[in-house]
Design an enzyme around this catalytic site. Sequence first.
Site, PDB file in Angstrom:
ATOM      1  N   GLY A  22       0.817  -1.205   0.000  1.00 12.22           N
ATOM      2  CA  GLY A  22       0.000   0.000   0.000  1.00 12.22           C
ATOM      3  C   GLY A  22       0.850   1.255   0.000  1.00 12.22           C
ATOM      4  CG  ASP A  23       0.795   3.635   2.526  1.00 13.61           C
ATOM      5  OD1 ASP A  23      -0.272   4.248   2.638  1.00 13.61           O
ATOM      6  OD2 ASP A  23       1.196   2.806   3.365  1.00 13.61           O
ATOM      7  CD  GLU A  24       1.245   0.200  -3.288  1.00 12.68           C
ATOM      8  OE1 GLU A  24       1.325  -0.985  -2.939  1.00 12.68           O
ATOM      9  OE2 GLU A  24       0.183   0.869  -3.204  1.00 12.68           O
ATOM     10  N   GLY A  50      -6.006   5.970   2.723  1.00 13.12           N
ATOM     11  CA  GLY A  50      -6.160   7.312   2.181  1.00 13.12           C
ATOM     12  C   GLY A  50      -5.382   7.476   0.895  1.00 13.12           C
ATOM     13  CG  HIS A  51      -6.248   6.460  -2.728  1.00 13.71           C
ATOM     14  ND1 HIS A  51      -6.944   5.837  -3.736  1.00 13.71           N
ATOM     15  CD2 HIS A  51      -5.678   5.460  -2.019  1.00 13.71           C
ATOM     16  CE1 HIS A  51      -6.800   4.524  -3.638  1.00 13.71           C
ATOM     17  NE2 HIS A  51      -6.042   4.284  -2.593  1.00 13.71           N
ATOM     18  CB  THR A 319      -3.004   5.691  10.569  1.00 18.02           C
ATOM     19  OG1 THR A 319      -1.782   5.611   9.805  1.00 18.02           O
ATOM     20  CG2 THR A 319      -3.995   4.665  10.038  1.00 18.02           C
ATOM     21  NE  ARG A 321      -0.877   2.758  11.814  1.00 14.47           N
ATOM     22  CZ  ARG A 321      -1.406   1.545  11.807  1.00 14.47           C
ATOM     23  NH1 ARG A 321      -1.456   0.844  12.928  1.00 14.47           N
ATOM     24  NH2 ARG A 321      -1.893   1.020  10.707  1.00 14.47           N
ATOM     25  CG  ASP A 351      10.355  12.996  -6.238  1.00 12.18           C
ATOM     26  OD1 ASP A 351       9.599  12.143  -6.725  1.00 12.18           O
ATOM     27  OD2 ASP A 351      10.057  13.688  -5.245  1.00 12.18           O
ATOM     28  CB  SER A 431       5.143   9.519 -10.148  1.00  7.64           C
ATOM     29  OG  SER A 431       4.847  10.654  -9.364  1.00  7.64           O
ATOM     30  N   GLY A 433       7.226  13.568  -8.880  1.00  5.83           N
ATOM     31  CA  GLY A 433       6.800  14.563  -7.902  1.00  5.83           C
ATOM     32  C   GLY A 433       5.339  14.356  -7.570  1.00  5.83           C
TER      33      GLY A 433
END
Length: 448
Positions: A22-24, A50-51, A319, A321, A351, A431, A433
């Site tokens: 996740g969080d990619e 969350g996105h 979260t 965290r 980056d 990506s 940035g």
Amino acid sequence: MSASAVNVNPGRNVVVVGTQWGDEGKGKIVDWLTDHAQGVVRFQGGHNAGHTLIIGGKKTILRLIPSGIMRPGVACYIGNGVVLSPEALFKEIEELESAGIDVQKRLFISEATTLILPYHVAIDQAREARSGAGKIGTTGRGIGPAYEDKVARRGLRVQDLFEPKAFAERLRANLDFHNFVLTQYLGAPAVDYQQTLDMMLSYADRLKPMVTDVSRRLYDENHVGNNLLFEGAQGTLLDIDHGTYPFVTSSNCVAGAATAGAGIGPQKLDYILGITKAYCTRVGSGPFPSELYDADNANRQEEVGLTLAKVGKEFGSVTGRPRRTGWLDAAALRRAIQINGVSGLCITKLDVLDGLDEVKLCVGYTIDGKDADILPRGAYEVSRCEPVYETFGGWKESTVGIKEWNKLPANAQAYLTRVQEVAGVPIDMVSTGPDRDETILLRHPFKV
């Protein structure tokens, strides 16, 4: 059959999935791709992920509503595979509408979507508190218990809100069961029946205009030539079946889940875009072979890992965290590519590696003295993986905002080329940035 009965130009469907824990950076990429989509679909998870989108320097965090909501005119769908907290949904709607974004006329929710109720949250939090050092690292938002009820056929769906008498009866039966667990096993307070009933039924009239047969609507959209983008939450390595079990989420996060979680046939999925950071992160508990830094583990605090965390702003968008950080694990990526049938990769946060003296890539492992070139199944074997690295020269030049491949530093190109070789699928996007426009496009997923 007449020629007019057959649509010769059906819309294309692209699935965006995370290939790590996740969080990619899926939210930014979904937002970027919606210039070629007429609809964006969430098909699993809840408001535990969350996105984060940054558009024109302004930051927006979406938890339930698909990222396409930031594009005027794009329809957004919440499929039956999602677990829905009405309270969280309306809070998010209010945040967006206060910023001038039209939401409720463009948001469509499947009538078969399972509801998250207060007792799910209570059980989630009570279990985590009771687990102590053995906790999984849940967000405490009731996601897991809601999925448990769904599988146990106790779940209450959005459509049940429109049958108040039947809803009240089933709610009472559910609370009899869950309050017994809360009070007698978990030592937590009971959840009040009447308060829960009144709160949930109060959402019915507000939800009803947005509730529809999402599966049929998606079929019709494709039939008239409209493109759809399916937005996954979490990541492959958190998948309930294919992740580092038991340190996983409660839903299927892989591309195949789009079919069941939105109600679309598998042959309709034209392209699978796998999102991966140029390094790795993980939140909460569970094995992490290429780990460099964990704020909670004194044995995992290498300076370069802390640098990745600081430069990458690696804190959970929901979260808050701190995330654990490590080098990109191409052997784990290979597993994710195979499971998802990935057509092409998007590398995010390149980056963040700017300025490092060297960059490492995990290309395999040794497990109990034996070589392995792919992530094994299950947490226990993964915890025994010792990473095998290839080392690359770093680059001092900034990659922020670069939009053309040939303008990347030579060492950055060499690193990404090797990632592509080990992964076995092309890199189609990079990506550079957080902003929507800070993107290199090599092949467009909707045009491949």
